[in-house]
Every structure is written in C-alpha cells, then in structure tokens.
Design a protein around this motif. Structure first.
Motif, mmCIF file in Angstrom:
data_model
loop_
_atom_site.group_PDB
_atom_site.id
_atom_site.type_symbol
_atom_site.label_atom_id
_atom_site.label_comp_id
_atom_site.label_asym_id
_atom_site.label_seq_id
_atom_site.Cartn_x
_atom_site.Cartn_y
_atom_site.Cartn_z
ATOM 1 N N SER A 55 -5.870 7.183 3.614
ATOM 2 C CA SER A 55 -5.006 6.059 3.227
ATOM 3 C C SER A 55 -4.183 6.339 1.978
ATOM 4 C CB SER A 55 -5.852 4.797 2.975
ATOM 5 O OG SER A 55 -6.395 4.309 4.163
ATOM 6 N N PRO B 129 -0.174 7.097 2.672
ATOM 7 C CA PRO B 129 0.632 5.932 3.049
ATOM 8 C C PRO B 129 0.668 4.838 1.982
ATOM 9 C CG PRO B 129 -1.281 6.150 4.510
ATOM 10 C CD PRO B 129 -1.219 7.393 3.689
ATOM 11 N N LEU B 130 -0.454 4.645 1.297
ATOM 12 C CA LEU B 130 -0.454 3.608 0.255
ATOM 13 C C LEU B 130 0.437 4.006 -0.920
ATOM 14 C CD1 LEU B 130 -4.206 2.485 0.126
ATOM 15 C CD2 LEU B 130 -2.253 1.168 0.956
ATOM 16 N N LEU C 57 3.994 3.608 0.103
ATOM 17 C CA LEU C 57 4.335 2.185 0.121
ATOM 18 C C LEU C 57 4.586 1.690 -1.297
ATOM 19 C CD1 LEU C 57 4.471 -0.640 1.429
ATOM 20 C CD2 LEU C 57 1.996 -0.775 1.157
#
Lengths: 167, 109
Positions: free
Chosen positions: A53, A56-57, A60
């Motif tokens: 994760s 992608p985090l 973002l």
C-alpha cells in the motif's frame, strides 16, 4: 490485537489525509484475520498490506497535496455565523432548513449548512446529506441545510461581514 | 463517454464492488469484495487511491461516518456511486460485453 508498530507508522506516514480511515480499516481487518487465522498470520497479512500500500498511498498523497493547498481545509471557525445569518443575507436554503434560534442555545448540538458547491462535490447533490454528520475541527456537526447555488451569497457575506461567535 | 474518461480495469473492479456493497462500501469492504470475487491480492492503499481518483472524476462520493458507540468503534469513510458513476459503470460493462467475441451459444470463439 495491536498492529505492528513500525508497519502502522509507515502507513500513517504515507496515507496523508486518509490516514485515520486507512488505519481504522486495517485494524478492523487485522482483528478479523487474527480471529480466523491466528495472530502470526494476521501480522504477516498486515505487513503485506503495508508494503503493497505504501506506493499507492504515497502517490495519492503527492497528487492531493496541491489540491489541498489550493482549497484550504475547512474549519468550523471559518463558518461560524449568528442566528440572523440567513435573514440578514436574504438566503432561502436550497434544501433542508436555515439556522434557527434553537441552534444557538447553550447545549444544543453543532449544526452546519453546506454551500451548494460543497454539497455537490462531497455528496453529489444528494438531499440525503441533510441529517448526516460532518466532522469539522474533529467535532461532529449535523448537516441541516444546503445554501442555494448563487455567487451572491458569498458576495453578500463578504459585504456584510459574517460574525463568528466562538463561545 | 468523452475521450479521457475511460476507466481502467481496477477502477471498474472498485466501481462494481461499490455497486454490489451499497451502504456497506468503505475501503476494507471494497478490498474484501474484490479479493473474494476476483481472487487477487488487493492493497488497501490501491483501493483508497482509486476511490479518490473516482471521486475527482465525479463518479463516487464520500460520506464520513462517526465511530459506532461501542468499544473499538471506528470512523469510516463510506463511498457510493453517484448517478454519473452508475451510468459510467453501466456504459463500460456494456461496451466491454460488445467487444468480446461471443458466439451464439454464449462461449468464446
């Protein structure tokens, strides 16, 4: 069961504005996994989620920082108004109700009216937003109404000056 | 659908999961739904990144829910398809079905 501290710290670091919800979701699933597969497997699962994760985090977070910088975070102080707010500005809510005297009595719950734009952006214009809870300054506010879609509202608010009673 | 509004595979998965889950859709339930149906590992970070991207496109809206008044109750960010999201999902799946080579018996050629 508590999550691995380092993994939790990494997620917290990467997740930005959504960190509360991501961590909350992970802890919920960790407890579920621990109940079904045991603590060891649950910790492995948490670490795998963390590692997969992070990218992608982080992406973002990078992507949303400029947007957040352009639109300052909404705080309750920005929106404090007196009981005659709507009457002075001649505002008729597009949905729900305007503020009433009862909203300003000691002990009454926090209430908020959304601007038309905010209602569209966050709730898709759904009137079901009325009555829902919105957190501002980490306090829950009940949504009681939505302002009409007119720039004049903001213009009038600037002209008259909207007082803010923080008591 | 205008050029530039086409959705990726994972975006479609997330939107289909939102449609399936209804009021129970938030990060972890979306992740579980995709893992259960697609049988692939799904990172919670990818789900949140995709949900935010869909929200920027106007296809998803968020609702913040207070923690349940029970020990361990947690705050959640629920997601729902907007009417535009429902239309986009329906359009994309219809177009995908039209593009697949299906014979009259329903199998692939």
């Amino acid at each position: 069961m508590t999550p691995p501290r380092l993994a939790r710290w990494l997620v917290r670091l990467a997740a930005g504005e959504d960190r509360t919800f991501v961590l909350s979701d992970l802890e919920e699933e960790l407890a579920r996994q621990a109940g079904g597969r045991g603590d060891r497997a649950a910790r492995r699962w948490y670490w795998r989620q963390t590692v997969t994760s992070l990218v992608p985090l982080a992406l973002l977070r990078v992507r949303t920082v400029p947007r957040a910088a352009r639109v300052p975070l909404l705080t309750a102080d920005d929106w404090c108004v007196g009981p005659t707010f709507d009457a002075v500005l001649g505002i008729v809510p597009a949905a729900g109700r305007a503020f009433g005297e009862g909203d300003f009595k000691p002990g009454s719950g926090h209430v908020v009216m959304l601007t038309h734009r905010f209602g569209q952006r966050v709730f898709g214009g759904d009137p079901a937003a009325i009555g829902q809870s919105l957190r501002l300054d980490d306090r829950p506010f009940e949504i009681v109404g939505v302002l009409p879609d007119v720039d004049a509202v903001a213009q009038r608010a600037r002209e008259y000056g909207v007082s803010c009673d923080r008591a | 659908m205008p050029k530039g509004r086409y959705m990726g595979e994972f975006e479609l998965y997330v939107m289909a999961a939102l449609a399936n889950l209804g009021d129970y859709a938030y990060g972890m339930t979306v992740r579980r739904e995709i893992e259960a149906r697609a049988g692939r590992h799904v990172a919670i970070g990818a789900v949140y990144a995709t949900l935010n991207r869909l929200e920027e496109k106007g296809l998803v809206r968020f609702t913040l829910r207070d923690p349940l008044p029970v020990p361990g109750g947690r705050a959640r960010k629920h997601a729902r398809l907007t009417p535009a999201g429902h239309r986009a999902l329906e359009h994309s799946t219809r177009m995908l079905a039209r593009m697949l080579p299906i014979d009259s018996a329903g199998g692939r050629r």
